[in-house]
Write an enzyme that holds these catalytic residues in place. Structure first.
Site, mmCIF file in Angstrom:
data_model
loop_
_atom_site.group_PDB
_atom_site.id
_atom_site.type_symbol
_atom_site.label_atom_id
_atom_site.label_comp_id
_atom_site.label_asym_id
_atom_site.label_seq_id
_atom_site.Cartn_x
_atom_site.Cartn_y
_atom_site.Cartn_z
ATOM 1 N N ASN A 9 0.862 -1.180 0.000
ATOM 2 C CA ASN A 9 0.000 0.000 0.000
ATOM 3 C C ASN A 9 0.900 1.233 0.000
ATOM 4 O OD1 ASN A 9 -1.807 2.046 0.528
ATOM 5 N ND2 ASN A 9 -2.351 1.353 2.592
ATOM 6 N N TRP A 10 1.024 1.841 -1.157
ATOM 7 C CA TRP A 10 1.958 2.974 -1.274
ATOM 8 C C TRP A 10 1.420 4.248 -0.640
ATOM 9 C CZ3 TRP A 10 4.072 2.835 -7.029
ATOM 10 C CH2 TRP A 10 4.687 1.584 -7.256
ATOM 11 N N LYS A 11 0.139 4.263 -0.323
ATOM 12 C CA LYS A 11 -0.496 5.461 0.230
ATOM 13 C C LYS A 11 -0.226 6.662 -0.694
ATOM 14 C CE LYS A 11 -0.315 3.331 4.714
ATOM 15 N NZ LYS A 11 -0.289 3.447 6.152
ATOM 16 N N HIS A 95 -9.574 1.132 4.670
ATOM 17 C CA HIS A 95 -8.341 1.364 5.417
ATOM 18 C C HIS A 95 -8.642 2.320 6.573
ATOM 19 C CE1 HIS A 95 -4.318 2.647 6.479
ATOM 20 N NE2 HIS A 95 -3.878 1.558 5.865
ATOM 21 N N GLU A 97 -7.112 4.769 7.691
ATOM 22 C CA GLU A 97 -6.912 6.187 7.365
ATOM 23 C C GLU A 97 -8.131 6.745 6.629
ATOM 24 O OE1 GLU A 97 -3.122 5.633 5.427
ATOM 25 O OE2 GLU A 97 -2.247 5.100 7.362
ATOM 26 N N GLU A 167 -5.562 -4.843 10.359
ATOM 27 C CA GLU A 167 -4.558 -3.819 10.614
ATOM 28 C C GLU A 167 -4.895 -3.076 11.900
ATOM 29 O OE1 GLU A 167 -2.491 -2.691 6.645
ATOM 30 O OE2 GLU A 167 -4.152 -1.332 6.995
ATOM 31 N N GLY A 173 2.196 2.451 10.774
ATOM 32 C CA GLY A 173 3.161 3.539 10.648
ATOM 33 C C GLY A 173 3.808 3.945 11.960
ATOM 34 N N SER A 212 3.206 -1.888 10.448
ATOM 35 C CA SER A 212 4.646 -1.954 10.712
ATOM 36 C C SER A 212 5.247 -3.328 10.435
ATOM 37 C CB SER A 212 4.949 -1.492 12.142
ATOM 38 O OG SER A 212 4.551 -0.140 12.303
ATOM 39 N N GLY A 233 2.766 -1.088 4.289
ATOM 40 C CA GLY A 233 2.803 0.335 3.960
ATOM 41 C C GLY A 233 4.227 0.787 3.709
ATOM 42 N N GLY A 234 4.839 1.413 4.699
ATOM 43 C CA GLY A 234 6.174 2.008 4.572
ATOM 44 C C GLY A 234 7.192 1.102 3.874
HETATM 45 P P1 PGA Z 1 2.682 0.453 7.662
HETATM 46 O O1 PGA Z 1 1.240 0.613 6.993
HETATM 47 O O2 PGA Z 1 3.255 -0.845 7.132
HETATM 48 O O3 PGA Z 1 3.468 1.641 7.194
HETATM 49 O O4 PGA Z 1 2.488 0.406 9.136
HETATM 50 C C1 PGA Z 1 0.405 -0.485 6.782
HETATM 51 C C2 PGA Z 1 -0.889 -0.020 6.152
HETATM 52 O O5 PGA Z 1 -1.415 1.011 6.580
HETATM 53 O O6 PGA Z 1 -1.438 -0.672 5.234
#
Ligand code: PGA
Length: 249
Positions: A9-11, A95, A97, A167, A173, A212, A233-234
């Site tokens: 997930n590149w956001k 998600h 967010e 998640e 994050g 994470s 994500g990251g």
């Molecule tokens: P993260 O994000 O790996 O940066 O914690 C995961 C996500 O939100 O899908």
């Protein structure tokens, strides 16, 4: 056997050209990895360009969200049909967010699920509790409600296609990961909850862990019976890290 999946997930990250470079590298480096479905979810603006780079490779394309409506006067929205037209096969939905910053409710998510299925997009449907909910030991009921208000409304056929991502919001994050035991415990609970509604079909549902997840902890997370991969994500923004995670089964 359940599919093993690692999705990135590149956001809201990368320029289009950086995104193209990233997928070229991912495709190249993933050649030795077998038995894992790799998915990348770049921003909307990148989809067609990334789709061109992916071509017929083994890496699949996802969007990070879709509109709840079919088409028309919805300024700023992107329809599921457009996402499919751009070459994506998957779509992340719900998600945390999106739920937190854009007010996505179960009602919106039910519409988005319907849009995905109407346009042959496979949803990667996210659930997960906030820190206070975990600390007050309400995480099971929170996740159960997130599922019963949405995924439970699917037909058996559509349910058979869906991918779930657990998640925990407190792990996204933050560098704080659920322990392998915490992940297994709630993944097993999610599968049991899905089985109460959909029966044996739930044993085929991929349940990904997100929050994470990185090259150092992926192996111990993926070693668990009910953890079928990760939503990253990251660490999905670096080809080497993403590939090391994908090679962690
Ligand atoms: P993260 O994000 O790996 O940066 O914690 C995961 C996500 O939100 O899908």
């Amino acid at each position: 056997m359940r599919k093993k999946i690692v999705a990135g997930n590149w956001k809201m990250n990368t320029s289009i050209s950086k995104g193209e470079q990233l997928v070229v590298e991912i495709v190249e480096k993933s050649k030795g990895i077998n038995g894992v479905l790799l998915i990348v979810a770049p921003p909307f603006t990148h989809l067609t360009k990334v789709a061109d780079k992916l071509g017929n490779t083994r890496v699949a394309l996802s969007a990070q969200n879709c509109a709840a409506e079919t088409s028309g006067a919805y300024t700023g929205e992107v329809a599921a049909s457009m996402i499919a037209d751009a070459g994506a096969k998957y779509c992340i939905l719900g998600h945390s967010e999106r739920r937190e910053y854009y007010g996505e409710t179960d009602e919106t998510l039910n519409k988005k699920l319907a849009q995905c299925f109407a346009n042959n997009l496979i949803p990667i449907f996210c659930v997960g509790e906030k820190l206070a909910e975990r600390e007050s030991n309400h995480h099971f009921e929170v996740v159960k409600a997130q599922l019963s208000n949405t995924v439970f409304n699917l037909s058996e056929d559509d349910f058979g296609k869906v991918i779930i991502a657990y998640e925990p919001v407190w792990a996204i994050g933050t560098g704080k990961t659920a322990t392998p035991d915490q992940a297994q415990e709630i993944h097993a609970f999610i599968r049991k909850t899905l089985a109460e509604k959909f029966g044996a079909k739930a044993s085929d549902t991929p349940i990904l862990y997100g929050g994470s997840c990185n090259p150092a902890n992926a192996k111990s997370l993926f070693a668990n019976e009910d953890v079928d991969g990760g939503l990253i994500g990251g660490a999905s923004l670096k080809a080497d890290d993403f590939i090391t995670i994908a090679a962690s089964f």
